[in-house]
Design an enzyme around this catalytic site. Structure first.
Site, short mmCIF file in Angstrom:
data_model
loop_
_atom_site.label_atom_id
_atom_site.label_comp_id
_atom_site.label_asym_id
_atom_site.label_seq_id
_atom_site.Cartn_x
_atom_site.Cartn_y
_atom_site.Cartn_z
N LYS A 273 0.84 -1.20 0.00
CA LYS A 273 0.00 0.00 0.00
C LYS A 273 0.87 1.26 0.00
O LYS A 273 0.67 2.18 -0.77
CB LYS A 273 -0.90 -0.04 1.24
CG LYS A 273 -1.83 1.13 1.36
CD LYS A 273 -2.76 0.93 2.54
CE LYS A 273 -3.34 2.25 2.97
NZ LYS A 273 -4.23 2.13 4.12
N GLU A 279 10.84 -4.53 4.22
CA GLU A 279 10.98 -5.92 3.79
C GLU A 279 10.54 -6.08 2.34
O GLU A 279 11.23 -6.69 1.51
CB GLU A 279 10.12 -6.85 4.66
CG GLU A 279 10.55 -6.95 6.10
CD GLU A 279 9.85 -5.91 6.99
OE1 GLU A 279 9.48 -4.83 6.49
OE2 GLU A 279 9.70 -6.18 8.20
N GLY A 337 -4.54 -2.11 5.23
CA GLY A 337 -3.79 -3.26 4.72
C GLY A 337 -4.47 -4.59 5.02
O GLY A 337 -4.65 -5.44 4.15
N ARG A 338 -4.88 -4.78 6.28
CA ARG A 338 -5.47 -6.07 6.66
C ARG A 338 -6.90 -6.24 6.16
O ARG A 338 -7.51 -7.29 6.33
CB ARG A 338 -5.38 -6.25 8.18
CG ARG A 338 -5.97 -5.10 8.97
CD ARG A 338 -5.52 -5.15 10.42
NE ARG A 338 -5.97 -4.01 11.20
CZ ARG A 338 -5.32 -2.86 11.29
NH1 ARG A 338 -4.20 -2.68 10.61
NH2 ARG A 338 -5.78 -1.88 12.04
N GLU A 424 -4.08 -6.96 15.03
CA GLU A 424 -3.60 -5.63 14.67
C GLU A 424 -4.73 -4.61 14.85
O GLU A 424 -4.48 -3.45 15.15
CB GLU A 424 -3.08 -5.62 13.22
CG GLU A 424 -2.20 -4.44 12.92
CD GLU A 424 -1.33 -4.62 11.67
OE1 GLU A 424 -0.14 -4.94 11.78
OE2 GLU A 424 -1.87 -4.42 10.57
N HIS A 455 -4.08 -33.07 17.20
CA HIS A 455 -2.89 -33.84 17.57
C HIS A 455 -1.73 -32.92 17.94
O HIS A 455 -0.58 -33.33 17.94
CB HIS A 455 -2.50 -34.77 16.42
CG HIS A 455 -3.62 -35.71 16.07
ND1 HIS A 455 -3.80 -36.91 16.70
CD2 HIS A 455 -4.67 -35.56 15.22
CE1 HIS A 455 -4.89 -37.49 16.22
NE2 HIS A 455 -5.43 -36.70 15.33
N LYS A 580 9.81 -0.81 13.76
CA LYS A 580 10.32 -0.48 12.41
C LYS A 580 11.38 0.61 12.50
O LYS A 580 12.44 0.53 11.86
CB LYS A 580 9.18 0.08 11.55
CG LYS A 580 8.28 -0.92 10.91
CD LYS A 580 7.40 -0.17 9.91
CE LYS A 580 6.18 -0.95 9.53
NZ LYS A 580 5.23 -0.18 8.76
O1 G6P Z 1 1.20 -2.79 2.24
P1 G6P Z 1 2.34 -2.18 2.98
O2 G6P Z 1 2.30 -0.69 2.97
O3 G6P Z 1 3.65 -2.70 2.46
O4 G6P Z 1 2.23 -2.61 4.48
C1 G6P Z 1 2.36 -3.94 4.88
C2 G6P Z 1 2.05 -4.11 6.34
O5 G6P Z 1 2.97 -3.35 7.05
C3 G6P Z 1 2.73 -2.86 8.31
O6 G6P Z 1 3.68 -3.29 9.18
C4 G6P Z 1 1.35 -2.90 8.87
O7 G6P Z 1 1.35 -3.19 10.22
C5 G6P Z 1 0.44 -3.81 8.15
O8 G6P Z 1 -0.88 -3.48 8.48
C6 G6P Z 1 0.63 -3.73 6.68
O9 G6P Z 1 -0.28 -4.56 6.03
#
Ligand code: G6P
Length: 660
Positions: A273, A279, A337-338, A424, A455, A580
């Site tokens: 987003k 990462e 995002g979620r 989250e 199990h 972060k």
């Molecule tokens: O989609 P992005 O901007 O790369 O974000 C990816 C993810 O990073 C963060 O750490 C947020 O906590 C997430 O809610 C998000 O989905």
């Protein structure tokens, strides 16, 4: 819930001429699958007007919910509930009958929750006091309910019909028009890739898809992919295609993702987003390098092999990565995002592999659940019931964990998706007005498909800590088997566990029962189950794309209900930021260490770890080369670019295979 009509849209959304969503009736989606078993026809619904609410910016500053009479009544009531064991509750025919709903094709049985009619009435009072309906309608209408980021929360708009009468406007744009314009772009592009009209740099068909993203840009799409892999339509649609996800910044994840892939046939989707997540961006650069290593360092390699799914506010970053505008599929800041599975984040990878039509069925299912959620009264509203019972379990009965147990292997990634979605969203410590909560919010979620979980951690569920369980099962399998000589199909066999486990949790096993079975006295304490452990059972017709969409939206809404009642902002995630930022600081320190300079850490504890990490690598180097090495020094002077290379640099070419 009759609240005054809003005087006018203060927060931006524009509405059609009249009561709009009230015209939509629950479960009316035409997209229910025709395959067996038929989706039970929905009970005719009471329509609910979205105009009967107060604007979000007029929702008063609520007192801490724990100080309200509605909350206190529930606290008192929790003592009454302690008096009756679940094994007695579930023998009450009338109660069991009242505690199930069949709506939108889904059966929810919550008779194994530690609730009575009175509990539900009191929870309903609490929901009303917390303006639950008002908050829900504010969300659908596009109010900036994620107020710490000044954003609307409009994932429901991602699955609106093109002609939806509800038309929120954000930043001057009609969000439904925006959504459909991107969906059309996705359909066109993915059809062209699948038909071979869009090819890679060397003219080969693009049939390997690698989706690079993390968190919400990964978990939901992977969950969908796992469901559709064995979905009957999905199996055929995906023939000849592969989809892999690269999420972890661990180089080993790159290794695993690229192994045996032909870069000339690979399309990389960067899903982010913000287009800044460390990462994802390192993995994106790694994959770009991988393409260049094979096909040459030509900008066209990137423009033909890399697409982006990102927010409109990241447009410049997408372009400067080398991605062409035609290969940029946008979403918007009003999609969290979620909550982004139904945006380009899920639509592009899923449509490439399974075709846009199958993805559309996921949207149909999610929309059907959105309509159900906004329209149905509490006692027939599945996400609302699940959310309120979640609040009851967590805040009043003090169960601070919850587990998701799908009896369907294809739902193997649902627990991980819910984990992010819920933890989250509701892992917070203050209310909307910044007051510190003095009640329990935000469960620890975990889970595993049945019967594997049985199990593994079920021992704890039965005899250790009590954890409310969500059992999810299907009437029909995606792919049933009947083995010669067996009395039941394999799916029936699986489902015997789905039915047995909730009873084992609820009833337990008493010492008397064990004695009657002849268990020796010394073993009795070890084999006694206290029972009284709550669960709920969701039974859906079949794991089709449509029903996956319903499940997705159901859990999104359950999370929102809990956050609304607890009066949290479930749509920001500031808790992720601190780590972060610190990682960025550590990056600078590691660069120093790799250059052979002294590491200055913020505290002795971190310094010890960093020194050990850096020096251990150097010692390995010395052993290999027999020379004293400052930092990575083998390839060049300390501080140079070479000096920062790992001791055994990998050729990215090793990670792919040219198949012919
Ligand atoms: O989609 P992005 O901007 O790369 O974000 C990816 C993810 O990073 C963060 O750490 C947020 O906590 C997430 O809610 C998000 O989905």
């Amino acid at each position: 819930f009759v609240l005054p009509s809003p005087p006018g849209p203060k927060f931006g959304p524009k509405f059609g001429p009249s009561p709009i969503y009230s015209q939509i009736r629950g479960g009316s989606s035409p997209a229910s699958p025709t395959s067996e078993p038929p989706t039970p026809s929905p009970t005719p619904s009471r329509t609910v007007s979205l105009t009967n609410h107060i604007n979000y910016d007029e929702v008063p500053d609520l007192p801490l919910v724990s100080t309200t009479p509605e909350w206190k009544a529930l606290e008192e009531h929790a003592k009454e509930i302690e008096e009756t064991h679940l094994r007695d509750y579930i023998m009450d025919d009338e109660r069991c009958d009242a505690m199930h709903v069949l709506e939108d094709g889904i059966m929810l049985d919550y008779s194994r929750q530690r609730v009575t009619e009175k509990t539900l009435d009191l929870l309903s009072d609490l929901a009303e006091a917390q303006l639950l309906r008002s908050k829900m309608t504010s969300m659908y209408r596009g109010a900036p309910i994620n107020f710490t980021e000044k954003r609307a929360v409009l994932h429901t708009a991602l699955r609106s019909r093109k002609d939806s009468p509800l038309r929120p406007v954000v930043d001057g744009l009609d969000v439904v028009d925006e959504v459909h314009s991107v969906l059309e772009q996705i359909k066109k592009f993915t059809d062209m890739v699948r038909e071979g009209e869009v090819t890679g740099y060397t003219g080969k068909q693009l049939r390997n898809i690698v989706s690079v993203g993390i968190g919400g840009s990964y978990l939901g799409p992977e969950f969908l992919h796992e469901c559709l892999k064995t979905e009957p339509e999905g199996v055929n649609a995906a023939l000849g295609y592969t989809l892999r996800f690269l999420s972890n910044v661990d180089p080993v994840d790159v290794e695993r993702t690229c192994s045996e892939l032909d870069p000339e046939e690979t399309l990389i989707i960067i899903v982010s987003k913000t287009f800044t997540t460390a990462e994802t961006m390192l993995n994106a650069r790694t994959m770009r390098q991988w393409l260049w290593d094979f096909m040459g360092n030509d900008p066209e390699v990137v423009s033909k092999h890399v697409v982006a799914c990102a927010s409109t506010s990241a447009t410049d970053k997408v372009r400067s990565f080398g991605i062409s505008d035609d290969y940029f599929f946008r979403f918007w800041d009003w999609v969290g995002g979620r909550y982004s599975v139904c945006s380009a984040a899920g639509a592009v990878p899923i449509s490439l592999v399974y075709g846009f039509d199958l993805f559309s069925k996921v949207l149909d299912g999610a929309r059907s659940m959105d309509e159900h959620f906004i329209q149905k009264p509490l006692r027939r509203n599945i996400p609302m019931l699940m959310g309120l019972i979640g609040v009851w379990n967590m805040s009043f009965l003090k169960y601070n964990m919850r587990t998701t147990l799908p009896y369907a292997e294809a739902l193997l990634k649902l627990p991980a998706h819910i984990q992010q979605l819920d933890m989250e969203s509701n892992g917070k410590h203050v209310t909307r007005s910044g007051k510190e909560v003095d009640y329990l919010v935000g469960e620890v979620d975990f889970g595993e498909p049945g019967t594997n979980g049985q199990h593994s951690f079920f021992q704890l569920l039965h005899m250790g800590q009590a954890v409310p369980c969500d059992f999810i099962g299907f009437v029909k399998s995606q792919n049933d088997l009947v083995v010669d000589g067996e009395t039941l199909s394999s799916h029936d066999e699986l489902m015997t566990n789905f039915f047995a486990q909730p009873d084992a949790l609820a009833n337990g096993k008493t010492a008397d029962e064990l004695r009657a079975e002849g268990v020796p006295e010394w073993q009795i304490p070890h084999r006694t189950f206290h029972g009284n452990r709550p669960s709920m059972s969701l039974l859906l017709p079949k794991l089709t794309a449509f029903h996956v969409g319903q499940l997705l939206a159901l859990y999104e809404h359950r999370t929102a209900v809990q956050g609304f009642v607890w009066d949290l902002n479930s749509f920001d995630q500031w808790g992720v930021e601190l780590g972060k930022k610190l990682a960025l600081g550590i990056k600078d320190k590691l660069v120093e260490g790799r250059a052979g300079r002294t590491i200055k850490a913020d505290n002795p504890s971190t310094k010890r770890l960093l020194d050990y990490y850096v020096n251990s690598v150097n010692e390995d180097e010395e052993e290999e080369t027999g020379r004293k090495q400052p930092g990575w020094g083998k390839n060049g002077p300390a501080g140079s670019d070479f000096a920062r290379q790992p001791p055994q640099p990998h050729n990215l070419k090793d990670r792919g295979t040219k198949l012919n």
